[in-house]
Design an enzyme around this catalytic site. Structure first.
Site, PDB file in Angstrom:
ATOM      1  N   LYS A  60     -52.383 -46.194 -54.967  1.00  0.00           N
ATOM      2  CA  LYS A  60     -51.053 -46.728 -55.288  1.00  0.00           C
ATOM      3  C   LYS A  60     -50.644 -47.782 -54.264  1.00  0.00           C
ATOM      4  O   LYS A  60     -50.076 -48.814 -54.625  1.00  0.00           O
ATOM      5  CB  LYS A  60     -50.038 -45.594 -55.310  1.00  0.00           C
ATOM      6  CG  LYS A  60     -48.610 -46.038 -55.610  1.00  0.00           C
ATOM      7  CD  LYS A  60     -47.644 -44.890 -55.380  1.00  0.00           C
ATOM      8  CE  LYS A  60     -47.617 -44.483 -53.922  1.00  0.00           C
ATOM      9  NZ  LYS A  60     -46.749 -43.305 -53.666  1.00  0.00           N
ATOM     10  N   ARG A  99     -32.516 -40.273 -66.632  1.00  0.00           N
ATOM     11  CA  ARG A  99     -31.425 -39.470 -67.188  1.00  0.00           C
ATOM     12  C   ARG A  99     -30.241 -39.316 -66.237  1.00  0.00           C
ATOM     13  O   ARG A  99     -29.129 -38.991 -66.659  1.00  0.00           O
ATOM     14  CB  ARG A  99     -31.935 -38.082 -67.565  1.00  0.00           C
ATOM     15  CG  ARG A  99     -32.382 -37.249 -66.374  1.00  0.00           C
ATOM     16  CD  ARG A  99     -32.854 -35.876 -66.802  1.00  0.00           C
ATOM     17  NE  ARG A  99     -33.246 -35.061 -65.654  1.00  0.00           N
ATOM     18  CZ  ARG A  99     -33.642 -33.790 -65.742  1.00  0.00           C
ATOM     19  NH1 ARG A  99     -33.702 -33.209 -66.920  1.00  0.00           N
ATOM     20  NH2 ARG A  99     -33.980 -33.127 -64.659  1.00  0.00           N
ATOM     21  N   GLU A 122     -41.667 -46.672 -57.733  1.00  0.00           N
ATOM     22  CA  GLU A 122     -42.779 -47.429 -57.161  1.00  0.00           C
ATOM     23  C   GLU A 122     -43.585 -48.140 -58.242  1.00  0.00           C
ATOM     24  O   GLU A 122     -43.928 -49.324 -58.097  1.00  0.00           O
ATOM     25  CB  GLU A 122     -43.684 -46.498 -56.357  1.00  0.00           C
ATOM     26  CG  GLU A 122     -43.063 -46.052 -55.043  1.00  0.00           C
ATOM     27  CD  GLU A 122     -43.873 -45.025 -54.296  1.00  0.00           C
ATOM     28  OE1 GLU A 122     -43.700 -44.896 -53.070  1.00  0.00           O
ATOM     29  OE2 GLU A 122     -44.694 -44.321 -54.933  1.00  0.00           O
ATOM     30  N   GLY A 172     -41.678 -35.978 -62.804  1.00  0.00           N
ATOM     31  CA  GLY A 172     -41.859 -34.959 -61.783  1.00  0.00           C
ATOM     32  C   GLY A 172     -43.261 -34.367 -61.812  1.00  0.00           C
ATOM     33  O   GLY A 172     -44.027 -34.575 -62.747  1.00  0.00           O
ATOM     34  N   GLU A 179     -33.839 -54.846 -35.265  1.00  0.00           N
ATOM     35  CA  GLU A 179     -32.849 -54.897 -34.197  1.00  0.00           C
ATOM     36  C   GLU A 179     -31.473 -54.463 -34.678  1.00  0.00           C
ATOM     37  O   GLU A 179     -30.641 -54.011 -33.886  1.00  0.00           O
ATOM     38  CB  GLU A 179     -32.777 -56.294 -33.595  1.00  0.00           C
ATOM     39  CG  GLU A 179     -32.116 -57.343 -34.455  1.00  0.00           C
ATOM     40  CD  GLU A 179     -32.039 -58.701 -33.760  1.00  0.00           C
ATOM     41  OE1 GLU A 179     -31.259 -58.830 -32.804  1.00  0.00           O
ATOM     42  OE2 GLU A 179     -32.776 -59.603 -34.169  1.00  0.00           O
ATOM     43  N   GLU A 222     -63.881 -27.772 -55.162  1.00  0.00           N
ATOM     44  CA  GLU A 222     -63.079 -28.843 -55.743  1.00  0.00           C
ATOM     45  C   GLU A 222     -63.584 -29.126 -57.151  1.00  0.00           C
ATOM     46  O   GLU A 222     -64.776 -29.356 -57.360  1.00  0.00           O
ATOM     47  CB  GLU A 222     -63.169 -30.107 -54.891  1.00  0.00           C
ATOM     48  CG  GLU A 222     -62.496 -31.321 -55.486  1.00  0.00           C
ATOM     49  CD  GLU A 222     -61.026 -31.095 -55.807  1.00  0.00           C
ATOM     50  OE1 GLU A 222     -60.633 -31.357 -56.966  1.00  0.00           O
ATOM     51  OE2 GLU A 222     -60.277 -30.653 -54.907  1.00  0.00           O
ATOM     52  N   ASP A 233     -48.829 -29.319 -51.685  1.00  0.00           N
ATOM     53  CA  ASP A 233     -47.913 -29.427 -52.820  1.00  0.00           C
ATOM     54  C   ASP A 233     -47.852 -28.172 -53.679  1.00  0.00           C
ATOM     55  O   ASP A 233     -46.869 -27.954 -54.388  1.00  0.00           O
ATOM     56  CB  ASP A 233     -48.308 -30.609 -53.711  1.00  0.00           C
ATOM     57  CG  ASP A 233     -48.093 -31.949 -53.022  1.00  0.00           C
ATOM     58  OD1 ASP A 233     -47.725 -31.955 -51.829  1.00  0.00           O
ATOM     59  OD2 ASP A 233     -48.305 -32.984 -53.662  1.00  0.00           O
ATOM     60  N   CYS A 278     -53.897 -37.663 -52.930  1.00  0.00           N
ATOM     61  CA  CYS A 278     -53.635 -38.812 -52.068  1.00  0.00           C
ATOM     62  C   CYS A 278     -54.736 -39.863 -52.155  1.00  0.00           C
ATOM     63  O   CYS A 278     -54.470 -41.038 -52.390  1.00  0.00           O
ATOM     64  CB  CYS A 278     -53.470 -38.353 -50.625  1.00  0.00           C
ATOM     65  SG  CYS A 278     -53.146 -39.715 -49.488  1.00  0.00           S
ATOM     66  N   CYS A 298     -51.405 -41.693 -53.080  1.00  0.00           N
ATOM     67  CA  CYS A 298     -50.958 -42.590 -52.008  1.00  0.00           C
ATOM     68  C   CYS A 298     -51.846 -43.811 -51.796  1.00  0.00           C
ATOM     69  O   CYS A 298     -51.354 -44.940 -51.740  1.00  0.00           O
ATOM     70  CB  CYS A 298     -50.895 -41.825 -50.683  1.00  0.00           C
ATOM     71  SG  CYS A 298     -50.292 -40.140 -50.793  1.00  0.00           S
ATOM     72  N   TYR A 310     -39.477 -41.191 -56.912  1.00  0.00           N
ATOM     73  CA  TYR A 310     -40.149 -42.249 -56.152  1.00  0.00           C
ATOM     74  C   TYR A 310     -41.385 -42.776 -56.873  1.00  0.00           C
ATOM     75  O   TYR A 310     -41.705 -43.966 -56.761  1.00  0.00           O
ATOM     76  CB  TYR A 310     -40.497 -41.768 -54.744  1.00  0.00           C
ATOM     77  CG  TYR A 310     -41.610 -40.748 -54.661  1.00  0.00           C
ATOM     78  CD1 TYR A 310     -42.928 -41.154 -54.473  1.00  0.00           C
ATOM     79  CD2 TYR A 310     -41.358 -39.383 -54.757  1.00  0.00           C
ATOM     80  CE1 TYR A 310     -43.961 -40.236 -54.385  1.00  0.00           C
ATOM     81  CE2 TYR A 310     -42.377 -38.465 -54.674  1.00  0.00           C
ATOM     82  CZ  TYR A 310     -43.675 -38.883 -54.490  1.00  0.00           C
ATOM     83  OH  TYR A 310     -44.695 -37.963 -54.422  1.00  0.00           O
ATOM     84  N   ILE A 311     -42.085 -41.943 -57.634  1.00  0.00           N
ATOM     85  CA  ILE A 311     -43.272 -42.414 -58.352  1.00  0.00           C
ATOM     86  C   ILE A 311     -42.871 -43.415 -59.426  1.00  0.00           C
ATOM     87  O   ILE A 311     -43.487 -44.480 -59.570  1.00  0.00           O
ATOM     88  CB  ILE A 311     -44.044 -41.231 -58.962  1.00  0.00           C
ATOM     89  CG1 ILE A 311     -44.579 -40.315 -57.860  1.00  0.00           C
ATOM     90  CG2 ILE A 311     -45.200 -41.735 -59.828  1.00  0.00           C
ATOM     91  CD1 ILE A 311     -45.273 -39.066 -58.372  1.00  0.00           C
ATOM     92  N   HIS A 333     -35.623 -59.342 -30.762  1.00  0.00           N
ATOM     93  CA  HIS A 333     -35.020 -60.420 -31.558  1.00  0.00           C
ATOM     94  C   HIS A 333     -36.015 -61.555 -31.788  1.00  0.00           C
ATOM     95  O   HIS A 333     -36.798 -61.869 -30.896  1.00  0.00           O
ATOM     96  CB  HIS A 333     -33.790 -60.957 -30.822  1.00  0.00           C
ATOM     97  CG  HIS A 333     -33.058 -62.039 -31.547  1.00  0.00           C
ATOM     98  ND1 HIS A 333     -32.232 -61.781 -32.624  1.00  0.00           N
ATOM     99  CD2 HIS A 333     -33.046 -63.390 -31.374  1.00  0.00           C
ATOM    100  CE1 HIS A 333     -31.728 -62.930 -33.062  1.00  0.00           C
ATOM    101  NE2 HIS A 333     -32.221 -63.921 -32.322  1.00  0.00           N
ATOM    102  N   SER A 367     -56.150 -33.321 -48.987  1.00  0.00           N
ATOM    103  CA  SER A 367     -55.943 -33.550 -47.555  1.00  0.00           C
ATOM    104  C   SER A 367     -55.703 -32.259 -46.779  1.00  0.00           C
ATOM    105  O   SER A 367     -56.273 -32.064 -45.703  1.00  0.00           O
ATOM    106  CB  SER A 367     -54.769 -34.504 -47.360  1.00  0.00           C
ATOM    107  OG  SER A 367     -55.049 -35.766 -47.954  1.00  0.00           O
ATOM    108  N   GLY A 368     -54.855 -31.385 -47.307  1.00  0.00           N
ATOM    109  CA  GLY A 368     -54.558 -30.149 -46.604  1.00  0.00           C
ATOM    110  C   GLY A 368     -55.738 -29.195 -46.558  1.00  0.00           C
ATOM    111  O   GLY A 368     -56.054 -28.621 -45.519  1.00  0.00           O
TER     112      GLY A 368
END
Length: 460
Positions: free
Chosen positions: A51, A200, A183, A263, A442, A35, A304, A43, A48, A179-180, A437, A15-16
């Site tokens: 997933k 751990r 998830e 990680g 809210e 690439e 990253d 991603c 992303c 988070y991976i 509401h 992406s970057g």
């Protein structure tokens, strides 16, 4: 004749890198991008996007269960893993193709193959050969980290491998608490797999607010996920039915599959950075300044591989800022403060700003507004699932320093909260916003008393 083959050579079409290459090419610059895998990076190809599709697929089991409380009868529902994979692969191929077309339409040249630096201005790409460039941008992202000294580590898969499993396992042990890992624990659980999460640390999701961490753990366990804390793998042994997971707390558990999510590390292997004189920081990431420039004046890095904030939108903004600075004569640096994040756990998390602990360290005295309640949707259906909403406020200035939400649509809520907090909103201004509401959101603007907010459905 031009001194170099290109004005810009980008290594890595995630992406970057793609954003930077496109914008630079649109300025009229001669741009090439290399690439070694599929265009789209982590991603689009193995992160992303696929997933999130898996999260969507796995949530239906919970929806079916909830629907019974609303009078629906869902009989004979089943999940077809191969069919899902086929559709997922079609969509990923489509998205990758869009990235390729966008590069071509912008006038950038795409080179397939692994690129490595020979010096500060020379890049060698696979069988294509050597190319020179005035400017070079490194955008190679990250890769899963595996402990080489763990006996049996070769038996474990990484998060990259989950998108191509030939079949769903009956049981899985996931090592990790980031988070991976969290998830994928929710994904596999929702798809009917027996899930054990081994971490751990004293709780999952290090770096998030402590109330969020404990709340998510409780909700994961309610959904049937076994969470083992303060333990880690000491060995993975092959068995007749799968693998035996030996843990540091002396326990053992067998599973059909083992996944390690311990990680990710910057992908700098084989890039030839040392030949160009590019320095790494203590964490092994490419060291850059606020404009993403390395210690070598004509080489930059984004995403990253720099290990700043490892999020796709951040990589995109860093790549954009680089292009604006170097090809549009508009010096731009991306502000890494107050960046919102989401964890697509089950239930999901939305978070922006400081945790309570970090706010106390930086600001001293802070006010905490905390609400836990059953979301209206689940309370009606008889579920004991609870949501959490928390605000961290600076006592001296009344400025909202942190906003944390765990519950339905939390990632959608946090995007809007981030806008206000980026503008420096105070708690008084926050409270002046009228509530919508009935919604879970809210609660964010109705919390008046510290630690004693009104829950949804209570009489004000």
């Amino acid at each position: 004749m031009a001194q170099y083959d290109y004005d810009l050579f980008v290594i890595g079409a995630g992406s970057g890198g793609v954003r930077a290459a496109r914008l630079a090419a649109m300025s009229g610059a001669r741009v090439a991008i290399a690439e070694e895998d599929r265009v789209g990076g982590t991603c689009v190809i193995r992160g992303c996007v696929p997933k999130k599709f898996m999260v969507y697929a796995s949530e239906f089991a919970h929806h079916f269960k909830t629907s019974k409380g609303y009078g629906w009868t869902v009989e004979g529902a089943s999940f077809d893993w191969p069919a899902f994979l086929a559709e997922k692969d079609k969509e990923i191929a489509r998205l990758s193709g869009i990235y390729v077309r966008n590069l071509q339409n912008a006038g950038a040249e795409l080179a397939h193959g692994k690129a490595r630096l020979l010096d500060a201005h020379t890049v060698e790409v696979g069988k294509i050969g050597k190319r020179t460039a005035d400017k070079i941008l490194i955008a190679t992202g990250g890769r899963p980290w595996r402990p080489a000294d763990l006996p049996g580590v070769e038996h474990a898969i990484s998060s990259d491998d989950c998108f191509h499993l030939p079949k769903l396992p009956k049981s899985i042990v996931i090592g990790g608490g980031g988070y991976i890992a969290v998830e994928f624990a929710g994904i596999f659980n929702g798809l009917g797999v027996d899930v054990t999460l081994v971490h751990r640390g004293p709780n999952v999701l290090r770096g998030f607010d402590d109330d969020v961490r404990s709340h998510v753990t409780e909700e994961m366990e309610k959904r049937g996920i076994t969470v083992i804390l303060a333990a880690q793998h000491t060995a993975i042994e092959k068995t007749a039915n799968g693998f035996m997971n030996k843990l540091s707390n002396g326990h053992e558990c067998e599973s059909e599959l083992v996944m390690l999510c311990l990680g990710r590390e910057p992908y700098v292997e084989g890039l030839g950075l040392e030949k160009a004189g590019v320095k790494l920081n203590e964490q092994g990431a490419v060291a850059v300044d606020e404009y993403s420039r390395t210690n070598v004046s004509n080489i930059w890095a984004v995403g990253d591989v720099t290990d700043r904030i490892n999020l796709t939108p951040v990589a995109i903004r860093e790549g954009q800022a680089f292009a604006q600075t170097e090809f549009y004569d508009t010096p731009t640096s991306f502000d890494h403060e107050m960046v919102a994040s989401a964890v697509f756990s089950q239930p999901p998390i939305g978070s922006v700003g400081l945790s309570e602990a970090d706010a106390r360290k930086q600001y001293g005295k802070v006010d905490i507004y905390l609400a836990r309640m059953k979301p209206m949707k689940y309370a009606f259906a008889g579920s004991d699932e609870r949501a959490l909403l928390k605000l961290v406020v600076d006592c001296a200035t009344d400025k909202v320093l942190g906003c944390h939400v765990v519950g339905p649509d939390a990632p959608e809520m946090i995007q809007m909260a981030a806008i206000a907090m980026k503008m420096g909103v105070t708690k008084h201004q926050w409270d002046a916003t009228c509530a919508v509401h009935p919604t879970l959101a809210e609660e964010l603007v109705t919390m008046r008393e510290k630690h004693e907010p009104l829950g949804l459905g209570q009489v004000a």
